[in-house]
Scaffold this motif. Structure first.
Motif, PDB file in Angstrom:
ATOM      1  N   LEU A  16       0.566  -1.460   0.050  1.00  0.00           N
ATOM      2  CA  LEU A  16       0.151  -0.107  -0.070  1.00  0.00           C
ATOM      3  C   LEU A  16       0.737   1.774  -0.083  1.00  0.00           C
ATOM      4  N   ARG A  17       1.973   1.281   0.872  1.00  0.00           N
ATOM      5  CA  ARG A  17       3.083   2.035   0.987  1.00  0.00           C
ATOM      6  C   ARG A  17       2.888   2.466  -0.913  1.00  0.00           C
ATOM      7  N   GLU A  18       3.501   1.736  -1.498  1.00  0.00           N
ATOM      8  CA  GLU A  18       4.253   2.208  -2.822  1.00  0.00           C
ATOM      9  C   GLU A  18       3.144   2.726  -3.563  1.00  0.00           C
ATOM     10  N   ARG A  19       2.321   1.603  -3.486  1.00  0.00           N
ATOM     11  CA  ARG A  19       0.617   2.251  -3.960  1.00  0.00           C
ATOM     12  C   ARG A  19       0.822   3.890  -4.079  1.00  0.00           C
ATOM     13  N   LEU A  20       1.136   4.331  -3.208  1.00  0.00           N
ATOM     14  CA  LEU A  20       1.325   5.737  -2.125  1.00  0.00           C
ATOM     15  C   LEU A  20       2.013   6.380  -2.829  1.00  0.00           C
ATOM     16  N   ASN A  79      -5.014  10.541  -2.200  1.00  0.00           N
ATOM     17  CA  ASN A  79      -4.855   9.001  -1.488  1.00  0.00           C
ATOM     18  C   ASN A  79      -6.388   7.803  -1.837  1.00  0.00           C
ATOM     19  N   VAL A  80      -6.934   8.167  -1.986  1.00  0.00           N
ATOM     20  CA  VAL A  80      -8.138   6.843  -2.677  1.00  0.00           C
ATOM     21  C   VAL A  80      -7.950   6.343  -3.690  1.00  0.00           C
ATOM     22  N   VAL A  84      -7.637   3.038  -4.223  1.00  0.00           N
ATOM     23  CA  VAL A  84      -8.134   1.629  -4.771  1.00  0.00           C
ATOM     24  C   VAL A  84      -9.164   2.183  -5.636  1.00  0.00           C
ATOM     25  N   GLY A  85      -7.808   2.836  -6.783  1.00  0.00           N
ATOM     26  CA  GLY A  85      -8.142   3.225  -7.999  1.00  0.00           C
ATOM     27  C   GLY A  85      -9.358   1.666  -8.759  1.00  0.00           C
ATOM     28  N   VAL A 200     -14.931   1.847  10.243  1.00  0.00           N
ATOM     29  CA  VAL A 200     -13.380   2.100  10.453  1.00  0.00           C
ATOM     30  C   VAL A 200     -13.109   0.652   9.975  1.00  0.00           C
ATOM     31  N   ASP A 201     -12.913   1.492   8.772  1.00  0.00           N
ATOM     32  CA  ASP A 201     -11.661  -0.262   8.762  1.00  0.00           C
ATOM     33  C   ASP A 201     -10.597   0.446   7.064  1.00  0.00           C
ATOM     34  N   GLU A 202      -9.600  -0.124   7.323  1.00  0.00           N
ATOM     35  CA  GLU A 202      -8.741   0.048   6.152  1.00  0.00           C
ATOM     36  C   GLU A 202      -9.866   0.097   4.472  1.00  0.00           C
ATOM     37  N   LEU A 203      -9.294   1.147   3.913  1.00  0.00           N
ATOM     38  CA  LEU A 203      -9.914   1.302   2.610  1.00  0.00           C
ATOM     39  C   LEU A 203      -9.955   0.295   1.793  1.00  0.00           C
ATOM     40  N   THR A 204      -8.440  -0.355   1.573  1.00  0.00           N
ATOM     41  CA  THR A 204      -8.536  -1.313   0.592  1.00  0.00           C
ATOM     42  C   THR A 204      -9.289  -2.631   0.973  1.00  0.00           C
ATOM     43  N   ARG A 205     -10.097  -2.750   2.032  1.00  0.00           N
ATOM     44  CA  ARG A 205     -10.316  -4.793   2.235  1.00  0.00           C
ATOM     45  C   ARG A 205     -12.745  -3.557   2.266  1.00  0.00           C
TER      46      ARG A 205
END
Ligand code: PTJ
Length: 252
Positions: A16-20, A79-80, A84-85, A200-205
């Motif tokens: 996820l860090r790499e995507r950002l 970020n979104v 999660v594009g 309240v959860d991580e966006l990609t999930r």
């Protein structure tokens, strides 16, 4: 892209860090977007990087809100789009009723165009931005460019999904009479507290889970969705999320 082995215990988080970082280099994510992600990452670490029952309940409520809405809109920032594009493209394909609108905290016409082009390049052709409207609508209570809305997007929305959102805009959206669903790992944020439904959860999930729930709810009777919302308690969800974070701090 660096080589992160699947066996690395923190592989998912590192990817996820790499995507950002890729998003940053592409001019989609801002430097402060990396800082915002770090805050979310820390909370996700305490939550055990997994989806808790309180988030599942919120996803079910979010799906009911979006299914019952006349004009549901998903708003996205840098970020979104970076995180999660592709999942947003799938969401758009599966759910033609959903509109998508780009809204940036750190706005410039060039950056908005880059984010929009990136989304469209991935396949989300119907993504909107206010700059492409001859007469953008205005959300009262905000001073920045975030107040502008596409009249066919958030402008006419009765329900809005926001993710990694700033508290001011969430508050203004709620004050405008819209129902707001927020995705935010921080249950203490103003956004989390203002929204009617807070996941309240991580966006990609969250996005794939919401996609699946929306598919299920397409055939659900209206009364069942209304009952689900009547029984939903967002304050309880936030309390349970804080308790789960405390448990994470205690190392349990
Ligand atoms: O692209 P822009 O210009 O619109 O800017 C986007 C950011 C995210 C920089 C901007 O909206 C911002 O500064 O947001 P905040 O106020 O830092 O809020 C972000 C919230 O999202 C925080 O409460 C974080 O804990 C949370 N968060 C960060 N990453 C994730 C997350 N929640 C879920 N999943 C994540 N991956």
């Amino acid at each position: 892209m660096s080589d992160i082995p699947d066996t690395h215990p923190r592989a998912a988080s590192l990817r996820l860090r790499e995507r950002l970082v890729e998003g940053l280099h592409a001019g989609i994510v801002t430097e402060t977007g990396l800082i915002a992600h770090g805050r979310g990452e820390a909370i996700d670490y305490l939550l055990g990087e997994r989806t808790h029952p309180f988030a599942e309940r919120a996803v079910a409520a979010a799906s009911a809100v979006l299914t019952l809405a006349a004009h549901p809109v998903v708003t996205t920032n840098g970020n979104v789009v970076a995180l999660v594009g592709r999942e947003l493209v799938a969401l758009a394909e599966h759910h033609p009723r959903l509109a998508f609108e780009v809204n940036l905290f750190h706005h410039s016409p060039e950056r908005a165009q880059r984010v929009l082009s990136h989304l469209r390049g991935l396949g989300l052709a119907r993504a909107m931005h206010f700059s492409e409207s001859a007469a953008p609508a205005v959300l009262p209570g905000l001073d920045s460019a975030r107040r502008f809305m596409h009249p066919e997007g958030v402008g006419k929305a009765d329900a809005v999904l926001v993710a990694l959102e700033d508290g001011d805009r969430c508050q203004a959206l709620v004050a405008s009479g819209r129902t707001v669903v927020a995705i935010d790992l921080n249950p203490l944020s103003r956004t989390a507290k203002m929204a009617q439904v807070t996941i309240v959860d991580e966006l990609t999930r969250v996005v794939p889970a919401l996609d699946r729930q929306l598919l299920t709810d397409r055939t659900a009777p209206r009364e069942e969705l209304e009952r689900r919302l009547a029984e939903y308690d967002n304050r309880a969800v936030l309390r349970e999320a804080v308790a789960a974070i405390r448990t994470g701090f205690a190392g349990e």
